[in-house]
Write an enzyme that holds these catalytic residues in place. Structure first.
Site, PDB file in Angstrom:
ATOM      1  CG  ASP A   1       6.932   2.325   0.453  1.00  0.00           C
ATOM      2  OD1 ASP A   1       7.560   1.420   0.041  1.00  0.00           O
ATOM      3  OD2 ASP A   1       6.146   2.101   1.379  1.00  0.00           O
ATOM      4  CE  LYS A  42      -3.498  -1.944   2.928  1.00  0.00           C
ATOM      5  NZ  LYS A  42      -4.059  -1.920   4.288  1.00  0.00           N
ATOM      6  CG  ASP A  63      14.700  -1.579   5.371  1.00  0.00           C
ATOM      7  OD1 ASP A  63      15.551  -2.369   5.627  1.00  0.00           O
ATOM      8  OD2 ASP A  63      14.292  -0.871   6.394  1.00  0.00           O
TER       9      ASP A  63
END
Length: 179
Positions: free
Chosen positions: A99, A42, A102
């Site tokens: 987004d 999301k 990492d």
């Protein structure tokens, strides 16, 4: 909600400026190509929404939900596809919009999975790159900002599904997620 924020890393105006810059680069790079934007749900939905308005080309958009976090703040290392693409990608130029990157484990799995489907190309665009935590090699074509190894929220990024609607990128206070 703002009482949970330790500090703002990237202001709204900086984000919008960077998104416009990335959109211009993507427009130039994909001119005349069959572009499919794959938004990783999301978290990337806010960035993707802004980015596609800055790409001055015909394009299609599809969505994938993929996870290695569950309800944790660190990757479990087990990757699951929660929602797959609705359209085929064979011979198309696929741009994954993420987004934050990492460890890179989830995205590496996703890239491998998509390449198996024989697209013309697969590239990565991320608004945030947390390079310090990378455990796998990734070729990231478009990067907005490199951020430190801190827990960030806002502009689509969440903690326990909260904070996605912040218009900036911020560091969440440790006491909020160290429960």
């Amino acid at each position: 909600m703002n009482k949970d924020i330790e500090k703002i890393l990237i202001e709204e105006k900086e984000l919008q400026s960077k998104v416009a810059e990335l959109g211009a680069k993507i427009t130039a790079d994909y001119k005349g190509k069959d572009l499919l934007i794959v938004c990783v749900l999301k978290g990337a939905v806010v960035f993707t929404s802004d980015l596609i308005r800055e790409i001055n080309l015909p394009l299609d958009i599809d969505f994938m939900a993929i996870s290695s976090y569950g309800a944790n703040t660190k990757s479990s290392g087990v990757v699951r596809i929660l929602k797959d693409l609705n359209m085929g990608i064979e011979d198309r130029h696929v741009l994954i919009v993420e987004d934050i990157i990492d460890s890179g484990l989830t995205l590496a799995y996703m890239v491998e999975n998509l390449r198996f489907r024989r697209p013309a190309s697969v590239e990565i665009c991320t608004i945030l790159d947390k390079k310090e935590r990378r455990t796998v090699e990734l070729d990231i074509k478009y990067t907005g900002f490199i951020v430190p190894d801190e827990f960030v929220v806002g502009y689509g990024l969440d903690y326990a599904e909260k904070y996605r609607n912040l218009p900036y990128i911020a560091v969440l206070k440790e006491e909020i997620y160290q429960v």
